[in-house]
Design a protein around this motif. Structure first.
Motif, mmCIF file in Angstrom:
data_model
loop_
_atom_site.group_PDB
_atom_site.id
_atom_site.type_symbol
_atom_site.label_atom_id
_atom_site.label_comp_id
_atom_site.label_asym_id
_atom_site.label_seq_id
_atom_site.Cartn_x
_atom_site.Cartn_y
_atom_site.Cartn_z
ATOM 1 N N LEU A 104 5.940 15.338 1.115
ATOM 2 C CA LEU A 104 7.460 14.977 1.611
ATOM 3 C C LEU A 104 7.584 13.723 2.194
ATOM 4 C CD1 LEU A 104 8.397 18.543 3.419
ATOM 5 C CD2 LEU A 104 9.068 17.578 1.378
ATOM 6 N N PHE A 105 6.698 13.375 3.061
ATOM 7 C CA PHE A 105 6.587 12.033 3.791
ATOM 8 C C PHE A 105 6.401 10.741 2.707
ATOM 9 C CE2 PHE A 105 5.611 14.052 7.965
ATOM 10 C CZ PHE A 105 6.814 14.292 8.274
ATOM 11 N N THR A 106 5.472 10.973 1.615
ATOM 12 C CA THR A 106 5.182 9.981 0.897
ATOM 13 C C THR A 106 5.930 9.917 -0.270
ATOM 14 O OG1 THR A 106 2.779 10.056 1.808
ATOM 15 C CG2 THR A 106 3.171 8.952 -0.275
ATOM 16 N N ASP A 107 5.933 10.879 -0.886
ATOM 17 C CA ASP A 107 6.727 10.974 -2.315
ATOM 18 C C ASP A 107 8.350 11.126 -1.997
ATOM 19 O OD1 ASP A 107 4.319 10.505 -3.291
ATOM 20 O OD2 ASP A 107 4.207 12.585 -4.462
ATOM 21 N N VAL A 108 8.797 11.883 -1.199
ATOM 22 C CA VAL A 108 10.111 11.935 -0.945
ATOM 23 C C VAL A 108 10.716 10.956 -0.277
ATOM 24 C CG1 VAL A 108 11.669 13.670 -0.075
ATOM 25 C CG2 VAL A 108 9.897 14.571 -1.472
ATOM 26 N N LEU A 109 9.902 10.681 0.918
ATOM 27 C CA LEU A 109 10.724 9.846 1.974
ATOM 28 C C LEU A 109 10.115 8.225 1.693
ATOM 29 C CD1 LEU A 109 10.669 11.660 5.337
ATOM 30 C CD2 LEU A 109 12.790 11.423 3.654
ATOM 31 N N GLY A 110 9.265 8.108 1.145
ATOM 32 C CA GLY A 110 8.779 6.874 0.440
ATOM 33 C C GLY A 110 7.584 6.309 1.542
ATOM 34 N N LEU A 111 7.120 6.688 2.683
ATOM 35 C CA LEU A 111 6.566 6.588 3.677
ATOM 36 C C LEU A 111 5.122 6.007 2.972
ATOM 37 C CD1 LEU A 111 6.944 8.468 6.808
ATOM 38 C CD2 LEU A 111 8.008 6.143 6.253
ATOM 39 N N TYR A 112 4.270 5.116 3.530
ATOM 40 C CA TYR A 112 2.969 4.587 3.238
ATOM 41 C C TYR A 112 1.986 6.022 3.348
ATOM 42 C CZ TYR A 112 -1.635 2.202 2.924
ATOM 43 O OH TYR A 112 -2.753 1.852 2.753
ATOM 44 N N TYR A 113 1.289 6.297 2.626
ATOM 45 C CA TYR A 113 0.487 7.499 2.710
ATOM 46 C C TYR A 113 -0.385 7.610 4.055
ATOM 47 C CZ TYR A 113 -4.220 5.793 1.305
ATOM 48 O OH TYR A 113 -5.229 5.152 1.273
ATOM 49 N N LEU A 114 -0.908 6.607 4.504
ATOM 50 C CA LEU A 114 -1.639 6.704 5.857
ATOM 51 C C LEU A 114 -0.588 6.816 6.941
ATOM 52 C CD1 LEU A 114 -4.363 4.034 5.299
ATOM 53 C CD2 LEU A 114 -4.678 6.420 5.122
ATOM 54 N N ILE A 115 0.484 6.407 6.933
ATOM 55 C CA ILE A 115 1.516 6.563 7.801
ATOM 56 C C ILE A 115 2.053 8.073 7.891
ATOM 57 C CG2 ILE A 115 3.823 5.923 8.865
ATOM 58 C CD1 ILE A 115 1.867 3.904 9.262
ATOM 59 N N SER A 116 2.214 8.607 6.842
ATOM 60 C CA SER A 116 2.438 10.038 6.464
ATOM 61 C C SER A 116 1.401 10.868 7.144
ATOM 62 C CB SER A 116 2.691 10.338 4.825
ATOM 63 O OG SER A 116 3.695 9.610 4.568
ATOM 64 N N LYS A 117 0.011 10.688 6.949
ATOM 65 C CA LYS A 117 -1.238 11.077 7.446
ATOM 66 C C LYS A 117 -0.949 11.159 8.805
ATOM 67 C CE LYS A 117 -5.107 13.296 7.398
ATOM 68 N NZ LYS A 117 -5.253 14.567 7.014
ATOM 69 N N ILE A 118 -0.633 10.120 9.570
ATOM 70 C CA ILE A 118 -0.602 10.362 11.130
ATOM 71 C C ILE A 118 0.492 11.144 11.767
ATOM 72 C CG2 ILE A 118 -0.065 8.667 13.189
ATOM 73 C CD1 ILE A 118 -1.298 6.243 11.645
ATOM 74 N N ILE A 119 1.672 11.113 11.029
ATOM 75 C CA ILE A 119 2.926 12.042 11.422
ATOM 76 C C ILE A 119 2.350 13.355 11.197
ATOM 77 C CG2 ILE A 119 5.137 12.591 10.900
ATOM 78 C CD1 ILE A 119 5.463 9.654 10.083
ATOM 79 N N ALA A 120 1.837 13.873 10.015
ATOM 80 C CA ALA A 120 1.469 15.157 9.629
ATOM 81 C C ALA A 120 0.237 15.595 10.501
ATOM 82 C CB ALA A 120 1.039 15.264 8.163
ATOM 83 N N ALA A 121 -0.561 14.634 10.892
ATOM 84 C CA ALA A 121 -1.557 15.189 11.797
ATOM 85 C C ALA A 121 -1.112 15.452 13.234
ATOM 86 C CB ALA A 121 -2.767 14.177 11.967
#
Length: 142
Positions: A104-121
């Protein structure tokens, strides 16, 4: 020195001390997870969602060893195989949450995958702590 012992050495059933320790252990496991996610994705060229599963497997083993030895008192656990399987089940549910959030954060919202990982964690951390504490102590968060 008493505070250091209380935070890092003495066994405890105190939910706040356990949460502090869990954050410390989780932080260590997160660094392992984050490193291998980057390594598998950027160095090895593996798709980030597949890399997320591979890095998860490595970090769960680190988390399990540190959590069972230090965070939660587990003297009431008689069957380590059942305990490990429950730990893996909780972690796998956390992985499903993480993968959904990464997508959701990477493919839908367009965030860099490592930023998405931090938020998800950060989001999934609370699921993992509460589920693991209930696994070892029953339903009470005292």
């Amino acid at each position: 020195m008493n505070l250091i012992d209380k935070l890092f050495v003495e066994k405890t059933d105190n939910v706040f001390l356990q949460f502090f320790r869990y954050i410390f252990v989780g932080g260590t496991a997160f660094v392992v997870d984050f490193f291998f996610l980057y390594f598998f994705s950027d160095i090895c060229g593996i798709y980030y969602l597949v890399s997320g599963v591979l890095s998860f497997i490595i970090s769960v083993l680190v988390n399990y060893i540190m959590s069972t030895k230090w965070v939660f008192n587990q003297e009431n656990i008689d069957n380590r195989l059942i305990e490990f399987n429950l730990f893996i089940l909780i972690s796998t549910i956390g992985l499903v949450f993480t993968e959904i959030l990464l997508y959701l954060f990477t493919d839908v919202l367009g965030l860099y995958y490592l930023i998405s990982k931090i938020i998800a964690a950060i989001i999934v951390l609370f699921w993992n702590f509460i589920a693991r504490r209930i696994m070892f102590y029953g339903t009470k968060l005292k």
